[in-house]
Design a protein around this motif. Structure first.
Motif, PDB file in Angstrom:
ATOM      1  N   ALA A 109       0.829  -1.205   0.000  1.00 53.10           N
ATOM      2  CA  ALA A 109       0.000   0.000   0.000  1.00 53.10           C
ATOM      3  C   ALA A 109       0.863   1.255   0.000  1.00 53.10           C
ATOM      4  O   ALA A 109       0.602   2.215  -0.740  1.00 53.10           O
ATOM      5  CB  ALA A 109      -0.921  -0.003   1.214  1.00 53.10           C
ATOM      6  N   GLY A 110       1.899   1.263   0.829  1.00 49.88           N
ATOM      7  CA  GLY A 110       2.787   2.420   0.884  1.00 49.88           C
ATOM      8  C   GLY A 110       3.466   2.687  -0.438  1.00 49.88           C
ATOM      9  O   GLY A 110       3.591   3.836  -0.886  1.00 49.88           O
ATOM     10  N   LEU A 111       3.921   1.610  -1.088  1.00 47.17           N
ATOM     11  CA  LEU A 111       4.575   1.736  -2.384  1.00 47.17           C
ATOM     12  C   LEU A 111       3.629   2.336  -3.424  1.00 47.17           C
ATOM     13  O   LEU A 111       3.966   3.301  -4.125  1.00 47.17           O
ATOM     14  CB  LEU A 111       5.060   0.365  -2.838  1.00 47.17           C
TER      15      LEU A 111
ATOM     16  N   GLY B 262       1.527   9.343  -6.325  1.00 49.58           N
ATOM     17  CA  GLY B 262       1.792  10.745  -6.016  1.00 49.58           C
ATOM     18  C   GLY B 262       1.248  11.193  -4.680  1.00 49.58           C
ATOM     19  O   GLY B 262       1.095  12.391  -4.435  1.00 49.58           O
ATOM     20  N   GLU B 263       0.954  10.223  -3.794  1.00 46.00           N
ATOM     21  CA  GLU B 263       0.430  10.509  -2.460  1.00 46.00           C
ATOM     22  C   GLU B 263      -0.775  11.457  -2.524  1.00 46.00           C
ATOM     23  O   GLU B 263      -0.766  12.558  -1.969  1.00 46.00           O
ATOM     24  CB  GLU B 263       1.532  11.070  -1.551  1.00 46.00           C
ATOM     25  N   PRO B 264      -1.841  11.025  -3.210  1.00 45.84           N
ATOM     26  CA  PRO B 264      -3.024  11.893  -3.362  1.00 45.84           C
ATOM     27  C   PRO B 264      -3.719  12.131  -2.025  1.00 45.84           C
ATOM     28  O   PRO B 264      -3.559  11.376  -1.067  1.00 45.84           O
ATOM     29  CB  PRO B 264      -3.914  11.095  -4.320  1.00 45.84           C
ATOM     30  N   ALA B 265      -4.506  13.198  -1.993  1.00 49.48           N
ATOM     31  CA  ALA B 265      -5.280  13.508  -0.789  1.00 49.48           C
ATOM     32  C   ALA B 265      -6.302  12.406  -0.544  1.00 49.48           C
ATOM     33  O   ALA B 265      -6.852  11.818  -1.482  1.00 49.48           O
ATOM     34  CB  ALA B 265      -5.979  14.853  -0.953  1.00 49.48           C
ATOM     35  N   VAL B 266      -6.543  12.132   0.725  1.00 54.28           N
ATOM     36  CA  VAL B 266      -7.542  11.122   1.092  1.00 54.28           C
ATOM     37  C   VAL B 266      -8.562  11.756   2.019  1.00 54.28           C
ATOM     38  O   VAL B 266      -8.321  12.805   2.621  1.00 54.28           O
ATOM     39  CB  VAL B 266      -6.888   9.898   1.767  1.00 54.28           C
ATOM     40  N   SER B 267      -9.707  11.109   2.131  1.00 52.04           N
ATOM     41  CA  SER B 267     -10.768  11.633   2.994  1.00 52.04           C
ATOM     42  C   SER B 267     -10.419  11.352   4.449  1.00 52.04           C
ATOM     43  O   SER B 267      -9.457  10.668   4.760  1.00 52.04           O
ATOM     44  CB  SER B 267     -12.094  10.966   2.632  1.00 52.04           C
TER      45      SER B 267
ATOM     46  N   TRP C  60      -6.065   5.278   1.839  1.00 55.93           N
ATOM     47  CA  TRP C  60      -6.234   5.447   0.389  1.00 55.93           C
ATOM     48  C   TRP C  60      -6.541   4.117  -0.288  1.00 55.93           C
ATOM     49  O   TRP C  60      -7.411   4.033  -1.164  1.00 55.93           O
ATOM     50  CB  TRP C  60      -4.958   6.075  -0.172  1.00 55.93           C
ATOM     51  N   ALA C  61      -5.832   3.054   0.114  1.00 57.26           N
ATOM     52  CA  ALA C  61      -6.033   1.740  -0.503  1.00 57.26           C
ATOM     53  C   ALA C  61      -7.436   1.214  -0.232  1.00 57.26           C
ATOM     54  O   ALA C  61      -8.091   0.646  -1.123  1.00 57.26           O
ATOM     55  CB  ALA C  61      -4.987   0.759   0.021  1.00 57.26           C
ATOM     56  N   VAL C  62      -7.919   1.412   0.986  1.00 53.99           N
ATOM     57  CA  VAL C  62      -9.265   0.945   1.328  1.00 53.99           C
ATOM     58  C   VAL C  62     -10.325   1.748   0.580  1.00 53.99           C
ATOM     59  O   VAL C  62     -11.292   1.196   0.039  1.00 53.99           O
ATOM     60  CB  VAL C  62      -9.479   1.024   2.854  1.00 53.99           C
TER      61      VAL C  62
ATOM     62  N   LEU D 255      -2.086  -3.050  -8.314  1.00 54.35           N
ATOM     63  CA  LEU D 255      -1.368  -2.253  -9.313  1.00 54.35           C
ATOM     64  C   LEU D 255      -2.298  -1.890 -10.471  1.00 54.35           C
ATOM     65  O   LEU D 255      -2.261  -0.766 -10.985  1.00 54.35           O
ATOM     66  CB  LEU D 255      -0.168  -3.057  -9.826  1.00 54.35           C
ATOM     67  N   TYR D 256      -3.131  -2.825 -10.876  1.00 56.19           N
ATOM     68  CA  TYR D 256      -4.107  -2.609 -11.951  1.00 56.19           C
ATOM     69  C   TYR D 256      -5.062  -1.469 -11.589  1.00 56.19           C
ATOM     70  O   TYR D 256      -5.310  -0.554 -12.383  1.00 56.19           O
ATOM     71  CB  TYR D 256      -4.865  -3.909 -12.166  1.00 56.19           C
ATOM     72  N   ARG D 257      -5.560  -1.482 -10.373  1.00 54.69           N
ATOM     73  CA  ARG D 257      -6.509  -0.445  -9.948  1.00 54.69           C
ATOM     74  C   ARG D 257      -5.798   0.901  -9.753  1.00 54.69           C
ATOM     75  O   ARG D 257      -6.385   1.952 -10.007  1.00 54.69           O
ATOM     76  CB  ARG D 257      -7.236  -0.900  -8.687  1.00 54.69           C
ATOM     77  N   CYS D 258      -4.557   0.837  -9.315  1.00 59.49           N
ATOM     78  CA  CYS D 258      -3.759   2.072  -9.215  1.00 59.49           C
ATOM     79  C   CYS D 258      -3.554   2.680 -10.604  1.00 59.49           C
ATOM     80  O   CYS D 258      -3.669   3.898 -10.783  1.00 59.49           O
ATOM     81  CB  CYS D 258      -2.414   1.766  -8.557  1.00 59.49           C
TER      82      CYS D 258
END
Length: 586
Positions: free
Chosen positions: A447-449, A455-460, A480-482, A510-513
């Motif tokens: 998840a960290g990778l 680009g470390e997007p903003a999360v809620s 973010w991953a969840v 990776l596909y969803r990323c």
């Protein structure tokens, strides 16, 4: 006969011989063009230049190899070149067809050099050592080393650079020479331990007479304690050299003096003849050989100009009259902030002068590196290094010589992939010097990778899974991953951060990323793997995509092994293929 040849004479020189073309004419930087062609044994070559294709061509030099450097080019002025081969008896062969600078440009390798001096602690100051304007606190030097590692730089020495120039090994991308002047003891006590800690290398440019004087003091029972600028002794220098982290070079034997009888460092005196100057530098070089070569068995091949005072005449004289092959100068000595080399050019045509800004207190290395890139990328010639576009073959070759981790052998099957993820800052080590290639990849790590890749997007501000602590290093990545359902196999309220991810889980994430990043993840046919039926339903689409793009490959028996946990070495290989695919698409 005039040095300017009319085009009619050029075409007539070839007679009935076949016309031929140069291989390339590459802008090395805004001040130099490197020509390359296929040389034939026994031939020498005359090189001609014109401002227009069909204009008058003037003789600008000769070469004995298959490349030539034009030092009088000036971007963006138009330059055309022709080369005339000469047989051993002087007979002229067919003149090459005109070639414009910038045609069939070869790849460039970049080397940035940063100049350092002494490294002094508060304890040193209490013992009488002077913290002068070029000194640096070891903590600041360590911060520089950490920045180099965090941003994918590989430290090399001028010895490595010479090996590249001589065609013996490649240069890594983001190549950096830490060039330390003078020879003071703070390098031994304060800088060298940090270089070992970070597994990095440096040039150490010695003032020979100062090191000899320090050794004589200690050898006769004296002490360096209380001196304002104590120097290393030979035993300390040999210890550092034997470790592999330090490459011993010259800062001249006795020319590091300011305005000694009018001479500043190793520069020419006003009105001095080149013959007299050559005698001075030759004598000083021989003294440096007697001490450095005598103690270590290796003669110096790199010299750092004292006070960075130099000229084109001094450069030529040093290279012609001594054994020095690399000349370290000051900031912008080449006309560029970093130093560029044309890959594949002959040693004869490679420029040996190096630009070298001085790292000063209060200005971290990051400032110099960023400024160097900004300056050079604005010159019209030198673009940013495209590390994402490095091929698997290039990475494997670089890794043979410059593996970034102590536990990754240069010839390991995954060494090139590990180098790719290092230079592109995609995957960090498990320590400063280790990668742990056989360790399993945890869900937190994955998840960290991917969060960094995105680009470390903003999360809620949504609640974290109950087994992820707020403030943990992977908390934002897990959130973010969840939110984006990167791990659809998860059930309930748990993230299970320490649980190893499987191969199908990783490629699904990776596909969803990739989809979140707007990348093409179009449908692919079902791959022909014998264990395809073991792929989970939620992972089928992602595994099709990963197999179709080469991101996921079978093992030696052609199996996908979708349920097996993933190692860090396998993760590096997946990331290398994915990164290369994206670079190719762009």
């Amino acid at each position: 006969m005039s040095l300017v040849l009319m085009t009619g004479l050029l075409s007539g020189t070839a007679g009935a011989a076949e016309s031929w073309t140069l291989d390339s004419a590459t802008w090395q930087d805004p001040n130099h063009v490197i020509l390359m062609w296929t040389a034939r044994e026994g031939e020498t070559y005359e090189i001609y230049r014109s401002q227009t294709r069909d204009g008058d061509y003037a003789l600008i030099g000769t070469a004995s190899s298959g490349s030539f450097r034009d030092d009088e080019a000036a971007w963006p002025e138009s330059c055309y070149y022709r080369v005339c081969p000469l047989a051993p008896d002087g007979t002229k062969g067919a003149m090459s067809e005109p070639m414009q600078a910038g045609t069939n440009s070869q790849s460039l390798s970049k080397v940035t050099v940063l100049m350092y001096h002494n490294f002094i602690t508060q304890e040193d100051v209490a013992n009488g050592v002077e913290f002068e304007e070029y000194s640096l606190d070891p903590a600041d030097f360590e911060a520089d080393l950490q920045y180099f590692r965090d941003n994918g730089y590989t430290t090399i020495t001028s010895e490595d650079l010479l090996a590249y120039i001589n065609g013996e090994k490649p240069l890594p991308d983001k190549a950096l020479i830490i060039s330390i002047d003078d020879g003071t003891q703070g390098v031994y006590t304060n800088a060298w331990p940090l270089l070992k800690k970070y597994r990095m290398k440096a040039d150490f440019n010695l003032i020979g007479e100062q090191v000899d004087a320090a050794w004589e003091t200690v050898d006769s029972g004296g002490t360096r304690l209380g001196e304002s600028a104590p120097y290393c002794v030979w035993e300390e220098l040999i210890e550092m050299q034997d470790s592999g982290e330090i490459n011993l070079c010259s800062h001249t034997y006795a020319l590091h003096r300011y305005n000694r009888e009018g001479r500043i460092g190793a520069s020419l005196l006003e009105g001095e003849t080149l013959e007299d100057y050559a005698a001075v530098i030759r004598a000083d070089y021989e003294l440096m050989v007697s001490c450095l070569g005598g103690w270590t068995g290796e003669n110096p091949t790199t010299v750092a100009y004292p006070y960075s005072r130099r000229s084109a005449e001094s450069d030529a004289a040093l290279l012609e009259n001594t054994g020095y092959e690399i000349l370290m100068a000051g900031e912008g000595a080449r006309g560029t902030a970093s130093n560029y080399f044309v890959d594949g050019a002959s040693a004869e045509s490679q420029l040996r002068l190096m630009s070298r800004p001085c790292r000063m207190e209060g200005h971290p290395a990051r400032e110099y590196l960023e400024a160097a890139d900004q300056t050079d990328q604005a010159n019209g010639v030198n673009a940013a290094e495209d590390t994402a576009a490095l091929t698997a073959e290039e990475c494997a070759e670089i890794a043979l010589w410059y593996s970034p981790y102590a536990d990754v052998a240069g010839d390991a099957w995954y060494a090139g992939a590990v180098y790719y993820t290092y230079v592109n800052t995609m995957l960090t080590g498990t320590s400063l010097t280790t990668f742990s290639p056989d360790a399993q990849v945890s869900r937190a790590m994955a998840a960290g990778l991917l969060y960094r890749v995105a680009g470390e997007p903003a999360v809620s501000g949504a609640a974290l899974p109950e087994d992820v602590a707020e403030g943990s290093w992977y908390a934002q990545a897990a959130r973010w991953a969840v939110e984006n359902n990167l791990f659809p196999a998860l059930e309930g309220e748990l993230f299970r951060p320490e649980e190893p991810v499987t191969r199908e889980e990783l490629v699904t994430a990776l596909y969803r990323c990739a989809q979140l990043l707007g990348q093409d993840t179009g449908a692919a046919a079902e791959p022909a793997f014998p264990d395809w039926n073991q792929v989970s339903g939620w992972a089928e689409e992602a595994v099709r995509w990963a197999a179709d793009t080469g991101i996921l490959k079978g093992d030696g028996q052609g199996r996908l092994l979708p349920q097996e946990s993933l190692t860090r070495a396998q993760l590096a290989a997946i990331l290398q293929t994915w990164g290369g695919n994206q670079a190719g698409a762009q």
